[in-house]
Scaffold this motif. Structure first.
Motif, PDB file in Angstrom:
ATOM      1  N   LEU A 150      48.646  46.433  31.510  1.00  0.00           N
ATOM      2  CA  LEU A 150      49.027  45.046  31.230  1.00  0.00           C
ATOM      3  C   LEU A 150      48.374  44.081  32.215  1.00  0.00           C
ATOM      4  O   LEU A 150      48.247  42.890  31.939  1.00  0.00           O
ATOM      5  CB  LEU A 150      50.549  44.877  31.282  1.00  0.00           C
ATOM      6  CG  LEU A 150      51.326  45.563  30.168  1.00  0.00           C
ATOM      7  CD1 LEU A 150      52.825  45.461  30.423  1.00  0.00           C
ATOM      8  CD2 LEU A 150      50.981  44.948  28.820  1.00  0.00           C
ATOM      9  N   PHE A 151      47.959  44.590  33.363  1.00  0.00           N
ATOM     10  CA  PHE A 151      47.341  43.767  34.395  1.00  0.00           C
ATOM     11  C   PHE A 151      45.818  43.844  34.371  1.00  0.00           C
ATOM     12  O   PHE A 151      45.162  43.218  35.203  1.00  0.00           O
ATOM     13  CB  PHE A 151      47.854  44.178  35.774  1.00  0.00           C
ATOM     14  CG  PHE A 151      49.339  44.018  35.913  1.00  0.00           C
ATOM     15  CD1 PHE A 151      49.897  42.768  36.154  1.00  0.00           C
ATOM     16  CD2 PHE A 151      50.181  45.112  35.775  1.00  0.00           C
ATOM     17  CE1 PHE A 151      51.267  42.613  36.269  1.00  0.00           C
ATOM     18  CE2 PHE A 151      51.554  44.969  35.897  1.00  0.00           C
ATOM     19  CZ  PHE A 151      52.100  43.715  36.130  1.00  0.00           C
ATOM     20  N   ALA A 152      45.262  44.572  33.443  1.00  0.00           N
ATOM     21  CA  ALA A 152      43.811  44.729  33.359  1.00  0.00           C
ATOM     22  C   ALA A 152      43.162  43.415  32.943  1.00  0.00           C
ATOM     23  O   ALA A 152      43.672  42.683  32.095  1.00  0.00           O
ATOM     24  CB  ALA A 152      43.465  45.825  32.354  1.00  0.00           C
ATOM     25  N   SER A 153      42.032  43.107  33.564  1.00  0.00           N
ATOM     26  CA  SER A 153      41.288  41.896  33.253  1.00  0.00           C
ATOM     27  C   SER A 153      40.325  42.158  32.106  1.00  0.00           C
ATOM     28  O   SER A 153      39.855  43.279  31.913  1.00  0.00           O
ATOM     29  CB  SER A 153      40.508  41.450  34.492  1.00  0.00           C
ATOM     30  OG  SER A 153      39.700  40.355  34.177  1.00  0.00           O
ATOM     31  N   GLU A 154      40.024  41.103  31.368  1.00  0.00           N
ATOM     32  CA  GLU A 154      39.059  41.216  30.274  1.00  0.00           C
ATOM     33  C   GLU A 154      37.626  41.297  30.799  1.00  0.00           C
ATOM     34  O   GLU A 154      36.711  41.607  30.071  1.00  0.00           O
ATOM     35  CB  GLU A 154      39.199  40.018  29.330  1.00  0.00           C
ATOM     36  CG  GLU A 154      40.536  39.972  28.626  1.00  0.00           C
ATOM     37  CD  GLU A 154      40.692  38.725  27.768  1.00  0.00           C
ATOM     38  OE1 GLU A 154      39.700  37.988  27.566  1.00  0.00           O
ATOM     39  OE2 GLU A 154      41.812  38.492  27.305  1.00  0.00           O
ATOM     40  N   TYR A 155      37.426  40.970  32.054  1.00  0.00           N
ATOM     41  CA  TYR A 155      36.109  41.007  32.662  1.00  0.00           C
ATOM     42  C   TYR A 155      36.253  41.495  34.103  1.00  0.00           C
ATOM     43  O   TYR A 155      37.335  41.490  34.675  1.00  0.00           O
ATOM     44  CB  TYR A 155      35.421  39.637  32.611  1.00  0.00           C
ATOM     45  CG  TYR A 155      36.262  38.512  33.149  1.00  0.00           C
ATOM     46  CD1 TYR A 155      36.198  38.154  34.492  1.00  0.00           C
ATOM     47  CD2 TYR A 155      37.138  37.815  32.323  1.00  0.00           C
ATOM     48  CE1 TYR A 155      36.983  37.134  34.992  1.00  0.00           C
ATOM     49  CE2 TYR A 155      37.925  36.786  32.813  1.00  0.00           C
ATOM     50  CZ  TYR A 155      37.850  36.451  34.147  1.00  0.00           C
ATOM     51  OH  TYR A 155      38.624  35.441  34.632  1.00  0.00           O
ATOM     52  N   GLU A 156      35.147  41.919  34.672  1.00  0.00           N
ATOM     53  CA  GLU A 156      35.142  42.460  36.024  1.00  0.00           C
ATOM     54  C   GLU A 156      35.412  41.348  37.042  1.00  0.00           C
ATOM     55  O   GLU A 156      34.787  40.300  37.010  1.00  0.00           O
ATOM     56  CB  GLU A 156      33.792  43.109  36.321  1.00  0.00           C
ATOM     57  CG  GLU A 156      33.752  43.924  37.592  1.00  0.00           C
ATOM     58  CD  GLU A 156      34.674  45.128  37.568  1.00  0.00           C
ATOM     59  OE1 GLU A 156      35.195  45.486  38.636  1.00  0.00           O
ATOM     60  OE2 GLU A 156      34.876  45.710  36.490  1.00  0.00           O
ATOM     61  N   LEU A 157      36.368  41.570  37.923  1.00  0.00           N
ATOM     62  CA  LEU A 157      36.677  40.608  38.973  1.00  0.00           C
ATOM     63  C   LEU A 157      36.010  41.033  40.274  1.00  0.00           C
ATOM     64  O   LEU A 157      36.011  42.214  40.623  1.00  0.00           O
ATOM     65  CB  LEU A 157      38.195  40.518  39.176  1.00  0.00           C
ATOM     66  CG  LEU A 157      38.980  39.978  37.991  1.00  0.00           C
ATOM     67  CD1 LEU A 157      40.480  40.091  38.245  1.00  0.00           C
ATOM     68  CD2 LEU A 157      38.615  38.530  37.747  1.00  0.00           C
ATOM     69  N   PRO A 158      35.454  40.074  41.020  1.00  0.00           N
ATOM     70  CA  PRO A 158      34.777  40.434  42.274  1.00  0.00           C
ATOM     71  C   PRO A 158      35.793  40.830  43.340  1.00  0.00           C
ATOM     72  O   PRO A 158      36.944  40.410  43.318  1.00  0.00           O
ATOM     73  CB  PRO A 158      34.058  39.146  42.670  1.00  0.00           C
ATOM     74  CG  PRO A 158      34.850  38.060  42.031  1.00  0.00           C
ATOM     75  CD  PRO A 158      35.405  38.645  40.759  1.00  0.00           C
ATOM     76  N   ARG A 159      35.350  41.646  44.250  1.00  0.00           N
ATOM     77  CA  ARG A 159      36.158  42.031  45.405  1.00  0.00           C
ATOM     78  C   ARG A 159      35.730  41.154  46.579  1.00  0.00           C
ATOM     79  O   ARG A 159      34.548  40.849  46.750  1.00  0.00           O
ATOM     80  CB  ARG A 159      35.942  43.511  45.769  1.00  0.00           C
ATOM     81  CG  ARG A 159      36.346  44.472  44.686  1.00  0.00           C
ATOM     82  CD  ARG A 159      37.838  44.521  44.581  1.00  0.00           C
ATOM     83  NE  ARG A 159      38.222  45.441  43.519  1.00  0.00           N
ATOM     84  CZ  ARG A 159      39.398  45.460  42.976  1.00  0.00           C
ATOM     85  NH1 ARG A 159      40.324  44.634  43.394  1.00  0.00           N
ATOM     86  NH2 ARG A 159      39.684  46.303  42.024  1.00  0.00           N
ATOM     87  N   PHE A 160      36.698  40.737  47.380  1.00  0.00           N
ATOM     88  CA  PHE A 160      36.406  39.902  48.537  1.00  0.00           C
ATOM     89  C   PHE A 160      36.554  40.728  49.805  1.00  0.00           C
ATOM     90  O   PHE A 160      37.508  41.474  49.955  1.00  0.00           O
ATOM     91  CB  PHE A 160      37.356  38.701  48.591  1.00  0.00           C
ATOM     92  CG  PHE A 160      37.154  37.746  47.451  1.00  0.00           C
ATOM     93  CD1 PHE A 160      36.180  36.764  47.533  1.00  0.00           C
ATOM     94  CD2 PHE A 160      37.920  37.832  46.308  1.00  0.00           C
ATOM     95  CE1 PHE A 160      35.984  35.876  46.488  1.00  0.00           C
ATOM     96  CE2 PHE A 160      37.733  36.952  45.254  1.00  0.00           C
ATOM     97  CZ  PHE A 160      36.761  35.975  45.345  1.00  0.00           C
ATOM     98  N   SER A 161      35.598  40.567  50.702  1.00  0.00           N
ATOM     99  CA  SER A 161      35.644  41.263  51.985  1.00  0.00           C
ATOM    100  C   SER A 161      36.432  40.425  52.981  1.00  0.00           C
ATOM    101  O   SER A 161      36.372  39.194  52.959  1.00  0.00           O
ATOM    102  CB  SER A 161      34.229  41.474  52.530  1.00  0.00           C
ATOM    103  OG  SER A 161      33.473  42.225  51.612  1.00  0.00           O
ATOM    104  N   ASP A 162      37.155  41.084  53.890  1.00  0.00           N
ATOM    105  CA  ASP A 162      37.880  40.398  54.950  1.00  0.00           C
ATOM    106  C   ASP A 162      36.871  40.025  56.035  1.00  0.00           C
ATOM    107  O   ASP A 162      36.363  40.873  56.743  1.00  0.00           O
ATOM    108  CB  ASP A 162      38.967  41.300  55.514  1.00  0.00           C
ATOM    109  CG  ASP A 162      39.796  40.626  56.594  1.00  0.00           C
ATOM    110  OD1 ASP A 162      39.506  39.461  56.944  1.00  0.00           O
ATOM    111  OD2 ASP A 162      40.731  41.267  57.098  1.00  0.00           O
TER     112      ASP A 162
END
Length: 166
Positions: free
Chosen positions: A11-23
């Motif tokens: 249910l939380f899956a995105s329709e497109y790839e989301l970027p990952r952010f580095s700390d």
């Protein structure tokens, strides 16, 4: 928790790839101790670079101001700017209280019976430093201030302060 209340992960899956952010807080000089009570980003010194101010959730924490160096790093200038203060607070607001064109800082502090911490007003000296002047401006209010905002509430062309005590 009963299974009937659990939500399926898809249910939380995105329709497109989301970027990952580095700390990048460490290399940028923003990895301070403690949890932030609040944060704002603004060009405080007029150099067209966004600076950061962070408050602390700790009763003994401090409000910190970080100047953007323009090379991906920030410098903690809290003490050099005259803003080092050890009072319990979770709220502050920028306003030009004296009409000189420079943003000043009002900090709403939390006082308890037997543990008094008057609110603070820091006048901008227009050189990267501030001077505490709440008492002389009549703003050394004592209370348990949880929020503060500024606006021209009485339409006289000057900023006013509104605070919420709990």
């Amino acid at each position: 928790m009963p299974l009937r209340w659990l939500l399926r992960p898809e249910l939380f899956a995105s329709e497109y790839e989301l970027p990952r952010f580095s700390d990048v807080a460490g290399p940028a000089g923003l990895d301070v101790d403690g949890l932030a009570g609040g944060a704002i980003m603004e060009d405080f010194d007029g150099d067209d670079l966004l600076d950061i101010m962070v408050s602390s959730m700790s009763l003994r924490g401090q409000l910190r101001r970080f100047r953007n160096n323009g090379d991906g790093t920030f410098a903690d200038v809290t003490e050099a700017a005259g803003l080092l203060s050890f009072h319990p607070t979770q709220t502050a607001v920028w306003l030009d209280y004296n009409g000189d064109g420079w943003l000043d800082l009002f900090v709403g502090n939390e006082s308890l019976e037997g543990d008094v911490h008057p609110c603070e007003l820091y006048r901008n000296n227009a050189d990267g430093t501030f001077a505490e002047c709440a008492k002389e401006a009549g703003l050394a209010y004592i209370g348990f201030v949880k929020a503060v905002v500024s606006g021209d509430y009485n339409n006289d062309g000057r900023p006013d302060l509104y605070h919420l005590d709990s």
